[in-house]
Design a protein around this motif. Sequence first.
Motif, PDB file in Angstrom:
ATOM      1  N   PRO A 161      18.973  27.050  29.557  1.00 45.60           N
ATOM      2  CA  PRO A 161      20.046  26.306  30.236  1.00 45.60           C
ATOM      3  C   PRO A 161      21.202  25.986  29.278  1.00 45.60           C
ATOM      4  CG  PRO A 161      17.923  25.141  30.277  1.00 45.60           C
ATOM      5  CD  PRO A 161      17.841  26.178  29.212  1.00 45.60           C
ATOM      6  N   ASP A 162      22.359  25.767  29.865  1.00 48.60           N
ATOM      7  CA  ASP A 162      23.497  25.276  29.088  1.00 48.60           C
ATOM      8  C   ASP A 162      23.204  23.858  28.611  1.00 48.60           C
ATOM      9  OD1 ASP A 162      25.180  27.371  29.065  1.00 48.60           O
ATOM     10  OD2 ASP A 162      26.621  26.588  30.537  1.00 48.60           O
ATOM     11  N   GLY A 222      19.210  32.398  32.678  1.00 43.73           N
ATOM     12  CA  GLY A 222      20.180  31.470  32.085  1.00 43.73           C
ATOM     13  C   GLY A 222      20.812  30.616  33.163  1.00 43.73           C
ATOM     14  N   ILE A 223      20.982  29.332  32.871  1.00 41.99           N
ATOM     15  CA  ILE A 223      21.658  28.450  33.837  1.00 41.99           C
ATOM     16  C   ILE A 223      23.027  28.125  33.244  1.00 41.99           C
ATOM     17  CG2 ILE A 223      21.476  26.400  35.270  1.00 41.99           C
ATOM     18  CD1 ILE A 223      18.522  26.187  34.441  1.00 41.99           C
ATOM     19  N   VAL A 224      24.067  28.641  33.883  1.00 39.59           N
ATOM     20  CA  VAL A 224      25.421  28.421  33.386  1.00 39.59           C
ATOM     21  C   VAL A 224      26.030  27.236  34.131  1.00 39.59           C
ATOM     22  CG1 VAL A 224      27.649  29.503  32.901  1.00 39.59           C
ATOM     23  CG2 VAL A 224      25.585  30.905  33.032  1.00 39.59           C
ATOM     24  N   ASP A 225      26.509  26.275  33.380  1.00 37.61           N
ATOM     25  CA  ASP A 225      27.037  25.052  33.962  1.00 37.61           C
ATOM     26  C   ASP A 225      28.180  25.338  34.933  1.00 37.61           C
ATOM     27  OD1 ASP A 225      27.220  22.368  34.369  1.00 37.61           O
ATOM     28  OD2 ASP A 225      28.528  21.994  32.659  1.00 37.61           O
ATOM     29  N   LYS A 226      28.045  24.833  36.130  1.00 43.38           N
ATOM     30  CA  LYS A 226      29.058  24.934  37.198  1.00 43.38           C
ATOM     31  C   LYS A 226      29.333  26.363  37.653  1.00 43.38           C
ATOM     32  CE  LYS A 226      31.156  20.663  35.771  1.00 43.38           C
ATOM     33  NZ  LYS A 226      31.933  20.103  34.700  1.00 43.38           N
ATOM     34  N   VAL A 279      17.009  27.715  23.713  1.00 47.67           N
ATOM     35  CA  VAL A 279      18.290  27.035  23.454  1.00 47.67           C
ATOM     36  C   VAL A 279      19.325  28.078  23.139  1.00 47.67           C
ATOM     37  CG1 VAL A 279      19.442  25.269  22.077  1.00 47.67           C
ATOM     38  CG2 VAL A 279      17.008  25.116  22.479  1.00 47.67           C
ATOM     39  N   GLN A 280      20.527  27.872  23.651  1.00 50.99           N
ATOM     40  CA  GLN A 280      21.603  28.847  23.410  1.00 50.99           C
ATOM     41  C   GLN A 280      22.080  28.772  21.959  1.00 50.99           C
ATOM     42  OE1 GLN A 280      24.537  27.987  26.364  1.00 50.99           O
ATOM     43  NE2 GLN A 280      23.901  29.725  27.585  1.00 50.99           N
TER      44      GLN A 280
END
Lengths: 198, 157
Positions: free
Chosen positions: B123-124, B63-67, B156-157
């Motif tokens: 990803p987010d 998972g790519i968490v924003d920031k 997709v989340q």
Amino acid sequence: MAKKVGTPARPPVAPVVVPAEDPILEEKKKARKNRRKAHNHMPEAGELNITAMLDMLTIILVFLLKNYNTDPAANLTIGLNPPVSTTELPMAQAITVAITRNDISVDDKRVAELINGQVKPADLTVKDQPLLIGQLRDSLLARVEHHRKIEELGGPRFEGNMLVIGDRTIDYELLSQVLYSAGQAQLANFKFVTLAPQ
Amino acid sequence: MEVGELNLVPYMDIMVNLIMFILLSMTSFIQMKIINVSVPAIGDDTMEAADKDDEKTLAIVVGIVDKKGFIISVDGNFMEGTPPNEPTIPNLADGKYDFAMLTTKMAKVKSMDSKQTALTIVPDKRIDYSTLVKTMDAIRRDVGGQVLFPDVLLGVQ
């Protein structure tokens, strides 16, 4: 000159002298002419044979024209700057979807307008499918149909491939909407177009 | 004889101009490559079917968490060393994603099952396309060039 005009014996002399010089002058003139002629003929003797060069140019032109239309890189425009990747898979031919921050186009035909990299709410109207961009799906379906017909007529096999040329700044939300819409148009294999590192 | 010869010079002028024009408007000098990506098909049980065929297949999700950073989960459990409510690989001090650490961690995951080449990236919404591609680059090969996970499935989340 004034003296000559004044003497009465001189006037008949002058015409006599001129014809007497004529042969020499003539000779000189001839020699000059010959020299000029020789000079003028010089480049003709050494003229370039441009036929071979023309052959070469024609071949290059045909080759370039043949590559011109089929080159997916021709889709790259201002505002479409793909990301850089270390992948080594070579470029392929398929239905091309280009995504910039301003619009989405399918095979160079603009199908949806975006506002600052986001789909207009009016374009996401299909009930229970929040990711579906209606016009994009319809346009892709038409392209898929076209490719299937070509396959039926003996053309290359259609494998449901789609090239995605996206600007590096677009959000994943937009990308997922495009992929979802393409999935609804029976496209399953996506190929993200990237630039090789310089 | 010379009078009847064709004057090829104007033709050559046209040719040269055309070639210059085409060469300048062509972008073939830019080298382009592709990344193969799949998405889960709706109503399709291929993933589940594949899982049944090969019991050893791991369900790896990045998972790519924003920031914030990357979260790695294997078979539904966060990867070892993941602090509670924190990403497995937090962003660097300057706010950039730690792709080098991601490669190292993915090499560890690979050692659990060396045959597996597929994983899912989630990803987010606000993750930009460039970061996604860099993430795919980081998990494709390790530093030594050994293949890790080249088959990416986007979720997709």
